[in-house]
Enzyme design. Sequence first.
Site, PDB file in Angstrom:
ATOM      1  N   CYS A  13       0.820  -1.212   0.000  1.00 47.78           N
ATOM      2  CA  CYS A  13       0.000   0.000   0.000  1.00 47.78           C
ATOM      3  C   CYS A  13       0.863   1.276   0.000  1.00 47.78           C
ATOM      4  CB  CYS A  13      -0.958  -0.047   1.183  1.00 47.78           C
ATOM      5  SG  CYS A  13      -2.477   0.834   0.871  1.00 47.78           S
TER       6      CYS A  13
ATOM      7  N   HIS B 162      -3.587  -6.126   1.283  1.00 50.79           N
ATOM      8  CA  HIS B 162      -3.312  -6.330   2.707  1.00 50.79           C
ATOM      9  C   HIS B 162      -4.340  -7.335   3.200  1.00 50.79           C
ATOM     10  CE1 HIS B 162      -6.099  -2.787   2.843  1.00 50.79           C
ATOM     11  NE2 HIS B 162      -6.593  -3.433   3.886  1.00 50.79           N
TER      12      HIS B 162
END
Lengths: 532, 284
Positions: free
Chosen positions: B94, B192
């Site tokens: 991310c 994630h």
Amino acid sequence: MISGRAAGALSRRLRLGGGTSIVGLVAQRLYPDIIGHLAAQLEHGSVLITGTNGKTTTSGFLAAILRDAGLRVWRNREGANLLRGVAGALVVRALPNGNLRRAGQAISVFEIDEAVIPQAARLLEPRAVVFVNLFRDQLDRYGEVESVASLWRQMVKELPETTALVLNADDPTTASLGELARGPVLYFGLEDLTLDVSGQDGQGTPGTYQVVDSRSCVRCGSDYHYSARFYSHMGHYQCPHCGLERPSPLVRALHVRQDTFDRLRVTVETPTQLGEIVIPLPGLYNVYNALAAITAAQALGISWEPIVSGIEQFKPAFGRGERVQVAGRTLRLLLAKNPTGLNEVLRTLFSEGTPRHVLFVLNDNIADGRDVSWIWDVDFERAKGLTASLTVTGTRAFDLALRLKYAGFAPEAMTLIPSTPLRALEELTGPQPRGRKGKGRGRTRRQLQEGQAAAAMTSSAAAPPAEETTASLQEMAVSFPGYGLARALEQAIAQTPAGETLFIVPTYTGLLEIHRELERRGLTPHYWEGRD
Amino acid sequence: MTLTLGHLYPDQLNLYGDRGNILTLKRRCELRGIELRVVGLGIGDALAPDEYDLLFIGGGQDKEQAPVAQDLFETKGIGLWAAIEDDMPVLAVCGGYQLLAHYYRPAEGPDMKGLGVFDAWTVHKGPRTPRCIGDVVIRWNGMTVVGFENHGGRTYLGTAHPLGKVLKGYGNNAEDGTEGAVYRNAYGTYLHGSLLPKNPHFADHLIGLALQRKYGLRRLTSLSMPPGEIMNGSTPAQPASMEDPTTLLRPLDDHLEWQAHAAILERLGLYEEAVAALRRAKAA
């Protein structure tokens, strides 16, 4: 107005839920000013309560205090904390002529979603706004903690001078709102330094991992220094760079002692009083909730006696430590919907070292937050070796079971019951047993052969014989007996001996499902009837 | 045997359960008799590439990302570049992924300069552009990798190879079907959830690369796919015998891991893939 009330009656008859939100939605569409128009008639005005965790309990405490002070308290139903819920709560008390019924001696206490609080404050012109705390919650819905914080800052600048702010001194982001206020600011905080957990946190010590959602100074961006930390970022902080520090609170908890699992004994000091109050709930977070309510009561000029009696007589709201008796067992419901909330529930449950029977429900519906990555920041390690029985269910049961495996729980020591069948597994093993009576797996000879064929397809020369492979697939199916919340609840109750307590720790929609299931069994009142 | 993992910015970039990635690497190493030391590298700490065998960098809030971007460039940039050119495995998730590309252009405010390890860049098209949020599945090395994504920025690849092809979800930019980026042994991704617990094959891939680099276990090479081959669905070789050093990566009991993996696949309508994942659970 009439159509709004008719919609409420209809939705209740159809059992769509509490009904007040739908009433409110209709009413707001028909009459956009409805909230301001009705709220202005309340003799004692309104108080708004917001924050990530503890809104319902804090507003419950405050409502109990205000009732004991002789006021007529109107609240929105828990969960109906958007504007439509507020509108609904007012509209159901409106007369056909548009006036509020029994507006004399009336005050409203509304819990408001943290993203909606600016609009609510604009419409209601509240006497006080209570900010309990700010934590990371539902990243997919609210965005980052910082975006909620900046929304709050903007709102506080616009509040009229007549609105008091009630702020948590120990939560840096929440406390910093006080600098922007035009009206009076009342802080509450914890002074019992024996509750300090700093020095235990960080990577070094296993079992005390702390989630910290507000780390850097709102003024200059440096990391705070803590002289004491109670949980997450709650504590006595100071910015080493610009000197910003925790404001000195007006209402202080000097000493906190847990009496039994259920009761906290807290010495509270206000500018005029010093006394002990028994909080009929577990958990340090409930000390903050009680302090928030006491401070709001101070802001409204309520005397000490109803403050004490209101808190001590408080009945917990559904899912916030409430007790339900089922088949000779006690169920305790402890809602946990974000990392800090769940960490504190676990601390409350396991810090005494007593083994507990536990049912976890992890859902990822919209109201829970779709992203469950936060479970990896929760200190499940704390519970290791302390579960007398452990059942895991919900739409994300596998994720939670895996998290527990990493926390040191043996997979075979948990009962894993997903909320829906894993059909791919059925293809390999035959249908799973369903419901209470589903014992046989209903496997046909053909399915067995297919299972073996499937196993053979992927097995190399070193693989065990086909029978063993099939057996391991069967074991895989056995590792979750059936599916669905009702099944999980049954299993968890069955694993809890009569006379003992089963602790149910659900996310938000998990709590609603549990409630529906208990209601189906006739065990709890409809919760919209259980309020006000 | 010992491996040392450098965890970059554990305080600032830890928004999405990134601790799960560290726990997974640690556990999977330790079950195989490999000690994994974890060293946190915060703002101001230099990065000496020789001291680490693996690096992890997670995601954070925009507020935290800006000072991190500056520190990454000024304090750790050269060390990190050297480590990556020396084939150190790096997992960047991310925000960490965005900062390893050329730049991140936020909805408001100035660009954040990245390291440019990946020939890619990220643009946030403004507050009205919806975020990419939801479960995501990609095809990587012929297998599925599952995760959750939640990003406002859209990442576009220049010459960088993608990590995988999007089967469900948005990926880099919701336009071209790519997800993540690879340069040598550095992997950037939006997945994630936490990523590694439910993707034990990907976790083992990173551990294998670290062992290969540190201990010169050449036959582990088969575990490391050249980036060009990632999209064509080939599978990595399996360990062959006890003498083979790859037995260091002997299979673990990943029953629950693959069940959790399969559960995500199935709810996204990837039924066949879910069956394959459950067969893998059986094989483990």
